[in-house]
Design a protein around this motif. Sequence first.
Motif, short mmCIF file in Angstrom:
data_model
loop_
_atom_site.label_atom_id
_atom_site.label_comp_id
_atom_site.label_asym_id
_atom_site.label_seq_id
_atom_site.Cartn_x
_atom_site.Cartn_y
_atom_site.Cartn_z
N VAL A 146 -12.27 2.73 -5.45
CA VAL A 146 -12.16 3.68 -4.33
C VAL A 146 -10.96 4.56 -4.66
O VAL A 146 -9.88 4.06 -4.98
N GLU A 147 -11.15 5.88 -4.61
CA GLU A 147 -10.10 6.81 -5.06
C GLU A 147 -9.17 7.20 -3.92
O GLU A 147 -9.63 7.69 -2.89
N GLY A 148 -7.88 7.01 -4.11
CA GLY A 148 -6.91 7.55 -3.17
C GLY A 148 -6.28 6.52 -2.25
O GLY A 148 -6.98 5.75 -1.59
N THR A 191 -13.01 -4.97 -5.24
CA THR A 191 -12.64 -3.70 -4.63
C THR A 191 -11.21 -3.33 -5.04
O THR A 191 -10.28 -4.10 -4.85
N ASP A 205 -4.94 6.92 0.57
CA ASP A 205 -5.33 7.10 1.98
C ASP A 205 -6.63 6.38 2.31
O ASP A 205 -6.92 6.15 3.48
N ARG A 206 -7.40 6.03 1.29
CA ARG A 206 -8.67 5.35 1.58
C ARG A 206 -8.58 3.83 1.49
O ARG A 206 -9.58 3.12 1.62
N VAL A 263 -8.37 0.10 -5.23
CA VAL A 263 -8.05 1.47 -4.83
C VAL A 263 -7.21 2.10 -5.93
O VAL A 263 -6.18 1.54 -6.34
N ASP A 322 -10.10 2.08 4.53
CA ASP A 322 -11.58 2.10 4.46
C ASP A 322 -12.08 1.07 3.45
O ASP A 322 -13.11 0.43 3.66
N ALA A 323 -11.36 0.95 2.35
CA ALA A 323 -11.78 0.00 1.32
C ALA A 323 -11.74 -1.43 1.86
O ALA A 323 -12.63 -2.24 1.60
N TRP A 382 0.85 -1.20 0.00
CA TRP A 382 0.00 0.00 0.00
C TRP A 382 0.88 1.24 0.00
O TRP A 382 1.08 1.90 1.02
#
Lengths: 340, 340
Positions: free
Chosen positions: A307-309, A329, A311-312, A331, A315-316, A97
Amino acid sequence: MENRRVVLAERPRGRLGASTTRLESGERPACAEGEALIRVGMLSIDATIRTWMDDAPGYLPPIELGGVVRGAGAGVVVESRTPRYAVGDVVVGMTGWQEWTLATDEVRFSVVPVGLGLDLATVMNVLGVTGVTAWVGVREVGGLREGDTVVVSAAGGATGSVAGQLAREGGARTVIGIAGGPEKCQEVVETYRFDACLDYREANLAARLREACPQGVDLYFDNVGGAVLDAVLANLAMHARVALCGAIAQYDGAERQGLLNTAALITRRGTMRGFIVLDYLEHFARVQGELAAMVRAGRLAHREHLVEGLDRAPDALSMLLRGENHGKTLVVVDPAVTLA
Amino acid sequence: MENRRVVLAERPRGRLGASTTRLESGERPACAEGEALIRVGMLSIDATIRTWMDDAPGYLPPIELGGVVRGAGAGVVVESRTPRYAVGDVVVGMTGWQEWTLATDEVRFSVVPVGLGLDLATVMNVLGVTGVTAWVGVREVGGLREGDTVVVSAAGGATGSVAGQLAREGGARTVIGIAGGPEKCQEVVETYRFDACLDYREANLAARLREACPQGVDLYFDNVGGAVLDAVLANLAMHARVALCGAIAQYDGAERQGLLNTAALITRRGTMRGFIVLDYLEHFARVQGELAAMVRAGRLAHREHLVEGLDRAPDALSMLLRGENHGKTLVVVDPAVTLA
């Protein structure tokens, strides 16, 4: 140059929390002789990442505290000091990540062939680990036979949705999904063309399975473990095969539910086998070719949940573990990384 | 002429009680054309009989209320109106819990060959269903390999004791038993020559297994299910095989314990397979020959637990389910029936 990355700040107790991971900034790694520098474009969010956060023996060592969260992803080679990769190659592998990573002798990446005719998100979904996992579970571990009644849990997920469609393609007579909530169940039937989909959140799953599979279940592709697996065990056909792919129901601090019905494996002469797709690397190229052909021919429906970004990413993963995703899913770390 | 028989009076709730079965007297059956009349000499008491008393789907239909309790046994042919059996033949098959029975076209018996050099109790034990079950579980289902670490539960029982010795004979490096109580554990090591035996009644079975099998368990022959199976699942080696033979811990109204560790089958790429020995009829003659040779050569220790009298068959089954037997439990119905 900066390299933003998500590291494991503490081992989660139960569900992931705000303090489980931390976004931090480091130096962009330098590319030494024999290495290649990769700009990360997209991360694959997989439930198995949750298992690596625990300090428990698994099929890979736990992620170290303070270390970048381990995970698969795709990127583009921006500098290469090895003949293995050319600048501009789009590659997939264990990026972690973060925004930048290195391909080394130990950490190898696969080059995505040009001219596939598929976009990167589709490649990450169907041709990624999840698609190959579906193939291995249905064909190699589950031993799909013509006329089988097949049940797939987490049927709306990236692996489950492909597993059901591969079972149908391979000659299954009936393909039944299990998923959480009416909306997902509808999607499983309408988008992925399962014959029916049962909502595990409603009561009496075992009895509803009996109605949906009056001859019993020949092949069960299990992504969840726990009570859902137990309900299927109560409905096995003779010589049934259970392919254990994951146990997502037990990953994220859920109350663990013990299996009560394994003795059905005796009376039904059933086989339950666990597998890890990494053991089937020799199948990857062939299976990916087969899956790509199915997608291009319109015979394999798929859906990506972007999911954009960077940093997320946490959350994803939480969203996935709560079952709130629709399809694979992913990112998006850098939208500029695409397939030609 | 009288035929005393034990019939199922009511379905047991939990443990067998005094009112579960009833001894009654009927007419000795008449031998019609194509049939043979058998004087029953000995009954094989097997845990699986308990499962047939429940009104639940199984691999055989439930015993009918008021019907003779189903079970294997041996007897001698006293009248024959079929070329299949001669008067004086000693035969084994599903006699049921009674003094007289008929061999018919549907209910066939096997003739015990003369000159085996073994007594009837030994034949009923080692060459009976329990011995062949041990062979099938270790060799066919468990796929024993040279150097395996093998664990067997109910290791002091008729099946378990043979399973451990067959594993040793077949090249296992380490053979560990699990049994109830220090006396049984001692017998497993001294009589059946297991390397060690763990008492499941003591605490921390999983941790003690880890000590006894530091490389993990390659092959587990499971006779009990429940907490013991769960403890072994926590200690699987890579590519481990679990042969599910029985789940005696869950038969007799015990509190059923759910399995929590089946996800280890995924990380360890394990296989858990249930089997019923009746599916392997084609192996019986060959396996029985192999087992008889081992007994005659003194390479297969065995022990029989004889209970005298048809009326005590229910007690014998209860004793077995409580784990208080030593070796194969047999009921002597007529001591005059012997092998020449």
